[in-house]
Design an enzyme around this catalytic site. Structure first.
Site, short mmCIF file in Angstrom:
data_model
loop_
_atom_site.label_atom_id
_atom_site.label_comp_id
_atom_site.label_asym_id
_atom_site.label_seq_id
_atom_site.Cartn_x
_atom_site.Cartn_y
_atom_site.Cartn_z
N ASP A 116 101.44 77.28 3.05
CA ASP A 116 102.15 76.21 2.34
C ASP A 116 102.93 76.72 1.14
O ASP A 116 103.58 75.93 0.46
CB ASP A 116 101.15 75.14 1.88
CG ASP A 116 100.36 74.53 3.01
OD1 ASP A 116 100.98 74.26 4.05
OD2 ASP A 116 99.14 74.35 2.88
N ASP B 53 100.83 68.99 3.55
CA ASP B 53 100.12 69.63 4.64
C ASP B 53 99.00 68.69 5.09
O ASP B 53 98.66 67.74 4.38
CB ASP B 53 99.56 70.97 4.16
CG ASP B 53 98.79 71.70 5.23
OD1 ASP B 53 99.21 71.65 6.40
OD2 ASP B 53 97.76 72.29 4.90
N ASP C 203 97.34 73.52 0.53
CA ASP C 203 96.16 74.26 0.07
C ASP C 203 96.09 75.68 0.60
O ASP C 203 95.20 76.43 0.21
CB ASP C 203 94.89 73.52 0.47
CG ASP C 203 94.61 73.63 1.96
OD1 ASP C 203 95.58 73.52 2.74
OD2 ASP C 203 93.45 73.82 2.35
#
Length: 1271
Positions: free
Chosen positions: A904, A466, A900
């Site tokens: 995700d 990400d 995080d």
């Protein structure tokens, strides 16, 4: 008595449905009376209410009325997270253990060993299996006991429950659905609750959801106005509402239901729901009704285990076990056929030959040591089926089972337990305690949430990352903006600086100077005098500036905390972006300082005239919340003068689709500004508004209330209603927020790329932003050839203008298909013409949706695998998971996902290894991950150091287990040829039982924990070493074959060398040596040799290696001294009685003990030498390069704010001292000594050791001699 009978009749009538009101209720007096008699655990309560038949998707709850809820049978509030109970522990625990093929195999062997056909005593197999199962069950019991203790402490926590008209304390486990409870400040919610009333004005409370999603920012909840007066117990006891809501589910952020009070239906939203595990903050106490209890609460329904993952190495281990099974089967078939054929020779010979001729023929064929006195070999009488020469097939089958039990040691029974122990210690002691992965600022160490995937970290080839919060800090700062077609903000981002440097443009230092009006605080880093301190009034578009600032100050869900002054107030926001936007409004003169359930108070400056300040209360009528599908947020507010305005903020593509016709100039200009902001690496949002007439709003609000009251598809209906009002918007401008890169990200990515790892960035940001982040992270550079597939093309825009969805889909799919095919061909041509050229593939989410179509997936995967870097922008959480699965399943490469945020989670669970970053977006990613770290840069240590070491160690452990068990079993196999394939055992039963669990167990664990080929610093200095793991260099069939060859060779040495050496040997008494003397001597050679062979395979040897090897050999001698000195009634122990003492009285025992290991290991030594000299591994080259390097003595610096105790700090300093490498061999042996000498050089206090004193004395003497020589 009569009154009691009447009461019973009332109960019966109520249960039959009589005496009910039209809604199934009772009179207020009767219900109040019933509530006064209600008690915990049932009894009393309302007797005249019966739940109506309800649809499976609807739950009906009667508040404050246990008797009415009792027939439904709602679950209690007691929770259990244990895996076992007292009754199920043994059967379920054993079932879990025997799901492993190896344990099931040894169970079958143990059963076979109890039959008459077994040549070994049952203890041979039962004892090792029992030890393995005992260790595993003790581990399971300990873990489950901890869970049980935690459950008990939670279930017995107390909460105030309404009993009659007073609060009584009761444990959580006795709560029931419908109870009214009082929750005090800073305590946790015992179940899922409907918020009724609060001591705060306007029925609001503040909650913290850290246990739910890790977010520490406070969130506001608002009670329904109808229930605000339920604060005191007298009023709460009168509340008799009926709740109709959805059935229990695991959706944390949605809730659908209605509250029916006094025949009035009031919709319930998630804003009135308090979830179990959250805590109450900044509120004296609240009153709430229980709706979901125990395992039906949302948090418990989400507490399922992370999907089980098995490492690739473990799957390959299964193939090795199958190969051992095949080897075992082959050995048994050979023995069984040989046995059957031997008896067939006897059977045929009996009819034609004399008995002596039969014995001689058997001797010649099978090598059986037979004498004339063994007349029973004539086999003329009644014999067992296993030895009956008339039934050759039965003899073969029974011998087959006999040999299976005899050769069962070829499968290492302690392998899985040893691997589990090694992995657990690697995680608990090495990964979790590595200070190189400790983040001092947040006091966050690395965390291994599972120990199943340690070695997988050493073989990762693809990383899916990400962007926000993973590569960047997720600390948002308002940096620039565009208002009415004019850009404001003069700063230069890190991305712009990096781009200028790549272009060779020197940035003037004067550009870095800030004006006097510049402000830099949390969430705000802005410099432009034209808009600060009311200067916007002099701009050509002051009205747009006012609308811009009001949108920032009103359209949000931020909660203010602290004093109501701009200097001391703090903002609690669901995301850092929202806090940054509200901070920007405050600095522009629109200070949001207070929120109530229905109003937002803003202190506006310079609106009427320069210097004027006024507090304005905006009534918030409706909030259309942000979600990943809508990608926007809107509020409908009423100004003090009655004006109705809709403010909306969201992604540019979403807002532009909903703009009113006209104003093409500002749209075009704003698009250009958005691209400019994206090129600078900034996160952008568009702001818009719409004036509403009273009629428009009231007509729309009726539909909104109707959708909000719906029990089915509420979210879908709310989205549809929102579309009706979020249109014909007027664009105000856009914001640009900077999210700086985390420290060390570019260097980390360069190192990982050099290690052969390909990194993909999957983000929801704009393409321009994603590309520039890729440049800043060193994923892409000026020499990189880029393949870009985007939906922002002229052909696609033309199709969008025509407005036909089918046509749009066809155009995009055709464009993606053509681009993938052409780019794939171009990529192949580029690699042929310029080998080694770096390629990058960039695609947006809209095109990716079509590229993931099965018809195009092959080309997508082919192009992606060719490129070193891939950037997917504007992707949804589902697309992230699809991309990870595509590479994992399509390319069959080992993948790692790191993120995080909650968006995700699916990507983290789709990859082989999931890494969660404990950052600003809560802990949901961490809770779903396999490993957790605080910063992206820690991937270097996690993969290149711990992952690589774990892979090397486990490969060595597995291959060594294979070698030592094969060596041991083959000696028995060679003995079978000398016994006519009869199944006669070579070793004593206890030798065979303890070989794996005592005599060779500890050294291999030491190797699995402490073996290092190169140091951590060299692992990071030469990241190319990591490619050995990607190629799986150390667990190939070739490597296994080499170990197998030397096991074959050494087994021949052990058996035939000892047999030949003892052929004419005799003890001190003059008796010749028998089978048990030879087998004991051979077993001694096996134990000594396999332990010494382990030392030869080590790259580094510590004191623990010496202790474990010496201890294992000593354990064997200690055992045999005791075991052979004892005589018991067991028939088999007399075989080895006094054997070791007889052997040690002979000279040839010591000669054999010295020569046999030397001869056996000579081949290994020769192979290792030639391999290192002619075909060295990469790490061996590095060892040779640095074997003579002096240590760099530098002061040890602990991490700032490390939160270590003095003892821990001292231990860390000692651990970081340099080790001395041996200069006498090609191996990197680490000496355990000299700690205190090096510590004194570093200023670390360590007790002096004798060898240090001697070393310093010798060095001093050498210096004196050198000085004398010079003089």
């Amino acid at each position: 008595m009569s009154s009691r009978i009447k009461e019973m009749m009332r109960v019966a009538t109520a249960r039959l449905g009589g005496e009910q009101s039209p809604r199934g209720g009772t009179s207020q007096a009767g219900r109040a009376e019933a509530s006064r008699t209600a008690r915990l655990g049932g009894g009393g309560g309302s007797l005249r209410r019966q739940p109506q038949p309800q649809a499976p998707t609807v739950r009906t709850i009667y508040c404050n009325d246990r008797e009415a809820n009792a027939p439904v049978g709602y679950k209690g509030n007691s929770v259990s997270t244990t895996k076992y109970s007292v009754l199920t522990f043994l059967p379920k625990g054993l079932f879990e253990q025997f799901r492993r093929v190896a344990n099931l195999y040894f169970l079958m062997i143990s059963i076979l060993s109890t039959t008459p056909i077994s040549p070994v005593h049952p203890v041979t197999n039962v004892v090792p299996l029992s030890l393995v199962l005992l260790v595993s069950l003790i581990k399971e019991a300990f873990e489950d006991w901890k869970r049980f203790q935690n459950d008990m402490s939670i279930n017995n926590a107390h909460v105030d429950v309404l009993q009659g008209q007073k609060w009584e304390s009761a444990p959580w486990k006795r709560l029931q659905v419908g109870d009214i409870v009082r929750i005090k400040q800073d305590t946790y919610f015992p179940s899922d609750l409907l918020f009724l009333s609060s001591t705060n004005p306007d029925g609001v409370c503040y909650i913290e959801t850290a246990n739910l999603d890790g977010e520490t920012n406070l969130k506001i909840r608002k009670a329904l106005e109808k229930t605000w007066d339920c604060v005191i117990p007298e009023k709460a006891s009168e509340f008799k509402g009926e709740i109709q809501c959805e059935q229990p589910n695991n959706s944390l952020y949605t809730f659908t239901g209605n509250l029916i009070v006094d025949k009035q239906t009031i919709p319930i939203s998630p804003n009135q729901i308090l979830l179990r595990g959250c805590s109450l903050r900044n509120t004296e106490y609240i009153v709430a009704a229980v709706i979901f209890t125990g395992h039906e609460t949302k948090v418990m329904m989400n507490s399922m285990n992370v999907p089980s993952k098995r490492s690739t190495l473990e799957k390959k281990l299964d193939k090795l076990i199958l190969a051992l099974f095949a080897t075992l089967f082959t050995m048994c078939v050979i023995g069984a056929i040989g046995s059957g054929f031997m008896w067939e020779v006897h059977n045929r010979a009996l009819s034609r030959w004399s008995e002596m001729e039969v014995l001689c023929s058997a001797y010649r064929f099978c090598g059986v040591f037979i004498n004339e006195k063994y007349f029973y070999l004539g086999l003329r009488g009644r014999v067992e089926d296993q030895f009956n020469p008339k039934n050759r097939f039965v003899v073969t089958i029974l011998t087959m089972f006999t040999l299976i039990t005899l050769y069962s040691t070829i499968i290492p029974i302690s392998l899985y337990v040893s691997i589990e122990m090694i992995k657990f210690i690697q995680c608990a002691k090495f990964i979790n305690n590595d200070l190189n992965m400790y983040h001092a600022e947040s006091n966050t160490p690395a965390l291994a949430r599972t120990s199943n995937l340690n070695e997988e970290l050493g073989q990762v080839e693809y990383i899916f990352s990400d962007k926000t919060g993973t590569l960047t800090r997720n600390l948002m700062e308002f940096f620039k903006c565009s208002i009415g077609g004019e850009i404001y903000g003069t700063g230069i981002t890190e991305i712009e600086k990096g781009g200028a440097e790549r272009a060779g443009v020197k940035i003037d230092d004067d550009e870095g100077k800030r004006s006097a009006t510049a402000v830099h605080e949390k969430g705000f880093n802005f410099d432009d005098a034209r808009i600060m301190r009311g200067a916007w009034r002099n701009e050509p578009n002051p009205d747009a500036c006012v609308q811009f600032c009001r949108c920032l100050a009103i359209c949000h869900t931020v909660l203010p905390e602290g004093e109501e002054t701009p200097e001391k107030i703090t903002y609690q926001a669901a995301s850092p972006d929202e806090a940054a936007l509200v901070a920007a409004a405050k600095n522009f003169g629109f200070f949001f300082y207070r929120r109530t359930p229905t109003t937002v108070l803003v202190r506006e400056s310079h609106v009427e005239r320069m210097g004027s300040i006024q507090d304005v209360a905006y009534e918030i009528l409706n909030v259309l919340e942000f979600n990943s599908t809508r990608k926007r947020q809107s509020v409908v507010c009423r100004f003090p003068n009655g004006k109705l305005v809709l403010y909306c903020k969201g992604a540019d593509n979403v807002i532009f689709e909903r703009l009113a016709d006209g104003n093409h100039d500002i749209k075009k200009t704003s698009r250009e500004h958005l691209e400019q902001f994206g090129s600078a690496g900034l996160r952008t949002l568009c702001l818009a508004y719409r004036d509403l007439s009273r009629e428009q709003y009231e007509s729309w609000n009726e539909k909104f209330v109707q959708a909000k009251s719906s029990l089915r598809d509420r979210d879908k209906k709310l989205d549809e209603v929102a579309e009706l009002i979020e249109k014909d918007l007027i664009l105000i401008g856009c914001t640009a927020i900077e999210d700086k890169l985390q420290e060390g990200v570019p260097a980390c990515i360069e190192t990982l790329s050099a290690a052969g790892i390909k990194i993909w960035v999957l983000t929801g940001d704009k393409m321009e932003t994603a590309i520039n982040i890729a440049y800043a992270c060193s994923l892409v550079n000026n020499d990189t050839k880029q393949f870009i597939i985007t939906s922002e093309t002229d052909a696609i825009r033309d199709a969008e203008d025509r407005g036909d969805p089918v046509e749009i889909a066809r155009v995009i799919k055709d464009s993606v298909k053509q681009s993938l095919r052409s780019y794939l061909e171009e990529a192949h041509r580029s690699l042929r013409s310029t080998p080694g050229r770096k390629l990058a593939f960039i695609i947006d989410g809209r095109c990716l949706m079509y590229a993931l179509d099965p018809a195009l997936r092959v080309n997508l995967l082919g192009l992606s695998l060719i490129c070193q870097s891939v950037v997917c922008c504007r992707v949804s959480p589902l697309q992230k998971a699809q991309v990870a699965s595509l590479v994992r399943k399509g390319a069959r490469k080992i993948t790692l996902s790191i993120g995080d945020g909650a968006n995700d989670v699916s990507m983290i669970q789709a990859a082989h290894v999931g890494i969660g970053i404990s950052g600003q977006e809560g802990m949901q990613a961490v809770m779903a991950s396999d490993f957790a770290i605080a910063q992206f840069r820690y991937l270097t240590d996690l993969l290149l150091v711990h992952g690589r070491w774990s892979y090397l160690r486990l490969c060595k452990v597995i291959t060594y287990f294979f070698y030592k068990n094969l060596t041991f079993t083959l000696t028995q196999f060679w003995f079978t040829f000398q016994t006519g394939f009869s199944g006669q055992r070579f070793y004593d039963d206890w030798f065979q039982s303890l070989y794996n669990v005592i005599f060779t167990a500890l050294p291999v664990i030491m190797v699995g924990l402490f073996d290092k080929d190169v140091s951590a610093s060299l692992s990071k200095k030469y990241p190319q070493l990591y490619q050995e793991g990607i190629r799986n260099t150390f667990f190939r069939w070739k490597v296994i074959a080499v170990w197998g060859f030397f096991a074959f060779y050494q087994s021949i040495v052990f058996y035939y060398f000892t047999a030949a050496a003892s052929q004419h040997g005799h003890g001190s008494s003059g008796k010749i040596l028998g089978q048990w003397d030879v087998s004991t001597m051979a077993f001694t050679c096996v134990v000594v040799t396999v332990n010494l062979r382990l030392l030869m395979s080590c790259n580094s040897i510590t004191r623990w290696h010496y202790f474990s090897v010496a201890g294992s050999i000593a354990a064997w001698f200690l055992f045999i001294f005791i075991y052979s000195a004892i005589m018991t009634s067991f028939d088999r122990q007399e075989n080895v009685y006094f054997v070791i003492y007889v052997l040690m009285s002979t000279f040839f025992f010591y000669l054999t003990l010295m020569l046999a290991p030397v001869i056996a290991l000579f081949g290994d030594f020769l192979y290792l030498s030639l391999q290192r000299w002619l075909f060295p591994y990469d790490y061996q080259v590095i060892q040779e390069m640095h074997k003579d390097d002096p240590h760099e003595y530098s002061m040890i610096h602990l991490p700032e704010r490390s939160h270590l105790s003095p003892e821990e700090a001292r231990s860390y300093a000692i651990s970081m001292l340099p080790r001395e490498n041996s200069k006498h061999t090609g191996f990197a042996f680490d000496s355990p000594g000299y700690e205190s000498f090096f510590a004194s050089q570093q200023g670390v206090g360590v007790p002096h050791k004798p060898w240090d004193v001697a070393r310093r004395a010798s060095m001093k003497q050498q210096r004196q001699q050198q000085h004398t020589g010079r003089s």
